[in-house]
Write an enzyme that holds these catalytic residues in place. Structure first.
Site, PDB file in Angstrom:
ATOM      1  N   ASP A  72      16.895 -32.508   9.457  1.00 41.19           N
ATOM      2  CA  ASP A  72      16.671 -34.015   9.970  1.00 41.19           C
ATOM      3  C   ASP A  72      15.359 -33.879  10.562  1.00 41.19           C
ATOM      4  O   ASP A  72      15.066 -33.794  11.945  1.00 41.19           O
ATOM      5  CB  ASP A  72      18.190 -33.487  11.072  1.00 41.19           C
ATOM      6  CG  ASP A  72      18.761 -34.395  12.183  1.00 41.19           C
ATOM      7  OD1 ASP A  72      18.086 -35.411  11.758  1.00 41.19           O
ATOM      8  OD2 ASP A  72      18.764 -34.460  13.242  1.00 41.19           O
ATOM      9  N   SER A  78      23.163 -23.617  14.043  1.00 44.92           N
ATOM     10  CA  SER A  78      22.199 -24.692  14.385  1.00 44.92           C
ATOM     11  C   SER A  78      20.995 -23.370  14.363  1.00 44.92           C
ATOM     12  O   SER A  78      21.190 -22.657  14.902  1.00 44.92           O
ATOM     13  CB  SER A  78      23.573 -25.761  15.399  1.00 44.92           C
ATOM     14  OG  SER A  78      23.158 -24.703  16.392  1.00 44.92           O
ATOM     15  N   ASP A  94      22.507 -26.611  10.215  1.00 45.95           N
ATOM     16  CA  ASP A  94      22.605 -28.070  10.127  1.00 45.95           C
ATOM     17  C   ASP A  94      21.319 -28.480  11.503  1.00 45.95           C
ATOM     18  O   ASP A  94      21.046 -27.843  12.468  1.00 45.95           O
ATOM     19  CB  ASP A  94      23.888 -27.575  11.113  1.00 45.95           C
ATOM     20  CG  ASP A  94      24.478 -28.621  11.969  1.00 45.95           C
ATOM     21  OD1 ASP A  94      24.667 -29.934  10.964  1.00 45.95           O
ATOM     22  OD2 ASP A  94      25.768 -28.516  12.485  1.00 45.95           O
ATOM     23  N   HIS A  95      21.427 -29.156  11.426  1.00 45.82           N
ATOM     24  CA  HIS A  95      20.279 -29.868  12.011  1.00 45.82           C
ATOM     25  C   HIS A  95      18.917 -29.152  12.313  1.00 45.82           C
ATOM     26  O   HIS A  95      18.938 -29.092  13.360  1.00 45.82           O
ATOM     27  CB  HIS A  95      20.990 -30.252  13.321  1.00 45.82           C
ATOM     28  CG  HIS A  95      21.870 -31.424  13.850  1.00 45.82           C
ATOM     29  ND1 HIS A  95      21.479 -33.062  13.082  1.00 45.82           N
ATOM     30  CD2 HIS A  95      23.386 -31.672  13.138  1.00 45.82           C
ATOM     31  CE1 HIS A  95      22.767 -33.745  13.032  1.00 45.82           C
ATOM     32  NE2 HIS A  95      24.127 -33.436  13.629  1.00 45.82           N
ATOM     33  N   GLY A 103      30.088 -34.010  13.716  1.00 46.25           N
ATOM     34  CA  GLY A 103      30.882 -35.089  14.303  1.00 46.25           C
ATOM     35  C   GLY A 103      32.191 -35.116  14.556  1.00 46.25           C
ATOM     36  O   GLY A 103      33.130 -35.800  15.005  1.00 46.25           O
TER      37      GLY A 103
END
Length: 293
Positions: free
Chosen positions: A106, A50, A85-86, A208
């Site tokens: 994102d 992340s 990620d994101h 999630g």
């Protein structure tokens, strides 16, 4: 060296009705634990950072080099995807420059047209270098690096619009939440997932993943989810094993305080968690021949 982008791996997973785990790393131990599990099971793996974890670890270039060097040092032979990620717009560009072979842009918190335009830019920049792109439509519930998603259901029309841009895999909200799931969580919205799965040919991503009942995840996989994001479950397993080690007083026995011993139970717990999750996801083993990866 088996570093690859994720496009063909995740596409094959959707076609084969199984999923590939995308496990977040937070440090060297996490990286080694994930790679050890993948090698033992002979399955492909997506290791992702992340924005927060990358900042904590020292930046995208350090993260990329750490994973790359660890793959070489451990003599890993299974395909490994290094994924952001994101990532926001700047983070996605930084990860591309640092040598990641897959990135998620994102832009769900941007106005739709701006999100669309920036996604186009990231796709063009990444694909020119053979890098896979994941985009997000709608918002995933919960909190991720300070960004709170309300968890609305993704629009089928918007999902189709993003898919038409040429993304390699698409994350969509259909009741999933980042972090631990609350007691009043109502479950995944399979009606919406089915609609999106029928409208979009690209593999879908379930964010999630930690905490969703196994039967619901397996059903989602059968409906087009081919990449499953896991972070919290490994964090909880690491914390539990480390706590037990300390409460048992093992850190005060001999050289039990040595970080290599202190962190070993938690590291093994991550590997064990990885193997358990890959088992019920149905992740297929790989034949180490390029044409068959």
């Amino acid at each position: 060296m088996p570093l690859v982008n994720g496009t063909e791996l995740v596409k094959a997973a959707r076609e084969g009705h199984y999923a590939i785990g995308a496990f977040n790393t937070n440090n060297l131990e996490w990286t080694r634990a994930i790679l050890a599990g993948a090698q033992e099971l002979n399955v492909p793996v997506i290791i992702q950072t992340s924005m927060g974890a990358a900042k904590y670890m020292g930046g995208y270039e350090l993260c990329q080099k750490l994973i790359e060097a660890t793959v070489k040092a451990m003599d890993i032979t299974v395909p490994v995807v290094i994924h952001l990620d994101h990532g926001n717009y700047e983070a996605a560009k930084a990860a591309i420059a640092a040598g990641y072979n897959s990135v998620m842009f994102d832009g769900h918190d941007l106005p739709f047209e701006e999100n669309l335009e920036k996604t186009k830019e990231i796709i063009a920049l990444a694909h020119a270098k053979g890098i896979s792109v994941e985009a997000e439509v709608g918002s995933i519930g919960g909190e991720e690096d300070g960004v709170v998603g309300e968890g609305e259901l993704a629009s089928v029309e918007e999902a189709t619009t993003f898919a038409d841009l040429g993304v390699d895999y698409l994350a969509a909200g259909f009741g999933n939440i980042h972090g631990p799931y609350p007691a009043n969580w109502k479950g995944l919205h399979f009606d919406r997932l089915q609609e999106i799965g029928e409208a979009v040919k690209q593999p879908l991503v379930l964010h999630g993943g930690s905490g969703i009942p196994v039967d619901q995840v397996q059903k989602a996989i059968s409906m087009g989810v081919a990449k499953l994001n896991i972070n919290t479950e490994c964090q909880l397993a690491f914390a539990k094993a480390t706590r037990e080690y300390i409460l048992a007083g093992k850190d005060q026995q001999g050289k039990g305080y040595d970080p290599r011993k202190l962190l070993a139970p938690g590291t093994q717990a991550i590997t064990d968690t990885f193997k358990e999750i890959c088992g019920w996801m149905g992740t297929k083993q790989v034949k180490l021949v390029p044409a068959e990866i």
